[in-house]
Design a protein around this motif. Sequence first.
Motif, PDB file in Angstrom:
ATOM      1  N   LYS A   8       0.841  -1.203   0.000  1.00  0.00           N
ATOM      2  CA  LYS A   8       0.000   0.000   0.000  1.00  0.00           C
ATOM      3  C   LYS A   8       0.873   1.248   0.000  1.00  0.00           C
ATOM      4  CE  LYS A   8      -2.149  -1.489   3.810  1.00  0.00           C
ATOM      5  NZ  LYS A   8      -3.146  -1.665   4.906  1.00  0.00           N
ATOM      6  N   LEU A   9       0.450   2.250  -0.765  1.00  0.00           N
ATOM      7  CA  LEU A   9       1.141   3.537  -0.772  1.00  0.00           C
ATOM      8  C   LEU A   9       0.337   4.550   0.029  1.00  0.00           C
ATOM      9  CD1 LEU A   9       2.236   3.873  -4.521  1.00  0.00           C
ATOM     10  CD2 LEU A   9       3.505   2.872  -2.604  1.00  0.00           C
ATOM     11  N   VAL A  10       1.062   5.433   0.711  1.00  0.00           N
ATOM     12  CA  VAL A  10       0.400   6.542   1.400  1.00  0.00           C
ATOM     13  C   VAL A  10       1.332   7.751   1.427  1.00  0.00           C
ATOM     14  CG1 VAL A  10       1.153   5.833   3.729  1.00  0.00           C
ATOM     15  CG2 VAL A  10      -0.926   7.223   3.460  1.00  0.00           C
ATOM     16  N   ARG A  11       0.737   8.910   1.230  1.00  0.00           N
ATOM     17  CA  ARG A  11       1.441  10.187   1.386  1.00  0.00           C
ATOM     18  C   ARG A  11       1.120  10.705   2.779  1.00  0.00           C
ATOM     19  NH1 ARG A  11      -1.024  13.904  -2.898  1.00  0.00           N
ATOM     20  NH2 ARG A  11       0.362  15.326  -1.832  1.00  0.00           N
ATOM     21  N   MET A  12       2.109  10.769   3.639  1.00  0.00           N
ATOM     22  CA  MET A  12       1.856  11.130   5.037  1.00  0.00           C
ATOM     23  C   MET A  12       2.466  12.477   5.391  1.00  0.00           C
ATOM     24  SD  MET A  12       2.668   9.094   8.596  1.00  0.00           S
ATOM     25  CE  MET A  12       4.405   9.436   8.667  1.00  0.00           C
ATOM     26  N   LYS A  13       1.695  13.297   6.060  1.00  0.00           N
ATOM     27  CA  LYS A  13       2.224  14.523   6.666  1.00  0.00           C
ATOM     28  C   LYS A  13       1.383  14.806   7.900  1.00  0.00           C
ATOM     29  CE  LYS A  13       3.217  19.390   5.853  1.00  0.00           C
ATOM     30  NZ  LYS A  13       3.178  20.513   4.893  1.00  0.00           N
ATOM     31  N   ARG A  14       1.701  14.146   8.976  1.00  0.00           N
ATOM     32  CA  ARG A  14       0.936  14.305  10.205  1.00  0.00           C
ATOM     33  C   ARG A  14       1.626  13.545  11.326  1.00  0.00           C
ATOM     34  NH1 ARG A  14      -4.581  10.621   9.239  1.00  0.00           N
ATOM     35  NH2 ARG A  14      -3.540   8.680   8.660  1.00  0.00           N
ATOM     36  N   GLU A  15       1.149  13.802  12.523  1.00  0.00           N
ATOM     37  CA  GLU A  15       1.532  12.976  13.661  1.00  0.00           C
ATOM     38  C   GLU A  15       0.416  11.963  13.845  1.00  0.00           C
ATOM     39  OE1 GLU A  15       3.079  15.161  16.983  1.00  0.00           O
ATOM     40  OE2 GLU A  15       2.515  13.571  18.389  1.00  0.00           O
ATOM     41  N   PHE A  16       0.747  10.708  13.726  1.00  0.00           N
ATOM     42  CA  PHE A  16      -0.272   9.671  13.844  1.00  0.00           C
ATOM     43  C   PHE A  16      -0.460   9.322  15.326  1.00  0.00           C
ATOM     44  CE2 PHE A  16      -2.053   5.392  12.531  1.00  0.00           C
ATOM     45  CZ  PHE A  16      -3.132   5.917  11.842  1.00  0.00           C
ATOM     46  N   ILE A  17      -1.194   8.278  15.614  1.00  0.00           N
ATOM     47  CA  ILE A  17      -1.492   7.911  17.007  1.00  0.00           C
ATOM     48  C   ILE A  17      -0.696   6.673  17.414  1.00  0.00           C
ATOM     49  CG2 ILE A  17      -3.806   8.916  16.983  1.00  0.00           C
ATOM     50  CD1 ILE A  17      -4.883   6.034  16.501  1.00  0.00           C
ATOM     51  N   SER A  25       5.436  12.572  10.444  1.00  0.00           N
ATOM     52  CA  SER A  25       6.326  13.288   9.527  1.00  0.00           C
ATOM     53  C   SER A  25       5.881  14.742   9.441  1.00  0.00           C
ATOM     54  CB  SER A  25       6.324  12.656   8.136  1.00  0.00           C
ATOM     55  OG  SER A  25       5.035  12.678   7.592  1.00  0.00           O
ATOM     56  N   ARG A  26       6.850  15.642   9.541  1.00  0.00           N
ATOM     57  CA  ARG A  26       6.537  17.082   9.451  1.00  0.00           C
ATOM     58  C   ARG A  26       6.349  17.513   8.012  1.00  0.00           C
ATOM     59  NH1 ARG A  26       9.575  20.566  14.034  1.00  0.00           N
ATOM     60  NH2 ARG A  26       9.162  19.157  15.758  1.00  0.00           N
ATOM     61  N   GLU A  27       7.198  16.955   7.135  1.00  0.00           N
ATOM     62  CA  GLU A  27       7.052  17.210   5.700  1.00  0.00           C
ATOM     63  C   GLU A  27       6.458  15.961   5.076  1.00  0.00           C
ATOM     64  OE1 GLU A  27       7.701  20.165   4.565  1.00  0.00           O
ATOM     65  OE2 GLU A  27       8.525  20.829   6.497  1.00  0.00           O
ATOM     66  N   GLU A  28       5.900  16.133   3.906  1.00  0.00           N
ATOM     67  CA  GLU A  28       5.281  14.971   3.268  1.00  0.00           C
ATOM     68  C   GLU A  28       6.281  13.848   3.036  1.00  0.00           C
ATOM     69  OE1 GLU A  28       2.945  15.672  -0.274  1.00  0.00           O
ATOM     70  OE2 GLU A  28       3.327  13.616  -0.932  1.00  0.00           O
ATOM     71  N   CYS A  29       5.874  12.652   3.380  1.00  0.00           N
ATOM     72  CA  CYS A  29       6.695  11.459   3.180  1.00  0.00           C
ATOM     73  C   CYS A  29       5.894  10.448   2.373  1.00  0.00           C
ATOM     74  CB  CYS A  29       7.093  10.870   4.530  1.00  0.00           C
ATOM     75  SG  CYS A  29       8.204   9.452   4.404  1.00  0.00           S
ATOM     76  N   LYS A  30       6.537   9.888   1.342  1.00  0.00           N
ATOM     77  CA  LYS A  30       5.875   8.872   0.516  1.00  0.00           C
ATOM     78  C   LYS A  30       6.327   7.498   0.991  1.00  0.00           C
ATOM     79  CE  LYS A  30       5.193  11.718  -3.607  1.00  0.00           C
ATOM     80  NZ  LYS A  30       5.839  12.996  -3.250  1.00  0.00           N
ATOM     81  N   ILE A  31       5.354   6.716   1.434  1.00  0.00           N
ATOM     82  CA  ILE A  31       5.642   5.470   2.145  1.00  0.00           C
ATOM     83  C   ILE A  31       5.007   4.288   1.433  1.00  0.00           C
ATOM     84  CG2 ILE A  31       5.384   4.265   4.366  1.00  0.00           C
ATOM     85  CD1 ILE A  31       4.882   7.086   5.602  1.00  0.00           C
TER      86      ILE A  31
END
Lengths: 121, 121
Positions: B33-42, B89-95
């Motif tokens: 799975k791909l996701v673009r993340m820019k947040r603090e998750f839980i 991630s503070r900046e967008e990260c492609k995971i």
Amino acid sequence: MNIQVVNFEEKFAMISELHSYKVIAQMNDCHFKLVRMKREFIWHSHPETDEVFMIIDGSMQIDLRDRTLTLKQGEMVVIPKGIEHKPSSREECKILLIEPAGTINTGNAGGNLTDVELEWI
Amino acid sequence: MNIQVVNFEEKFAMISELHSYKVIAQMNDCHFKLVRMKREFIWHSHPETDEVFMIIDGSMQIDLRDRTLTLKQGEMVVIPKGIEHKPSSREECKILLIEPAGTINTGNAGGNLTDVELEWI
């Protein structure tokens, strides 16, 4: 708990030989293996499992019986279980393989290219 | 037999939203799975499975209870089953995430960040 970040470039720098599969991680029953390939491999299939090829550096071809796939850095493919395939690369290609632990590189074909000693790095 | 080479950059170009998980491949029972993340998750854990994070572009942190992992492009980590972790991630990260089909992003924690609709691209 041994949780280690794996850096592909650093791991490849530890692999001196071509065609020597090195395990770098395990997720559930799946091994993540690195290999430096520069050869024409043999036709084979894995009757019991799908197999992932992910290209870390370089490019490679995977012949299928009806066509040839070309993969380059930043690409991956799932070869479904039971599907005959023949990987090859003219120039060195750095590959991440993902497949269940115990999967044999030569699959159903066997022969003297079978890599039986799997080392963790 | 539908065997398709997946190009990560091309797939990410098809994902317009942050934090929307898209399935790009399946190997046996595992989704890629791909996701673009820019947040603090839980904080959460997956009691039933290990989980792989692989960084395609950018960088991210994964807090563990005893330390923080930092991952950048060309790196991966296996978070073992049952281990609490908090990705951010503070900046967008492609995971690229690799885990069994049916694995929920929020694991044992649930809540309103749970992504229930998984789309293939």
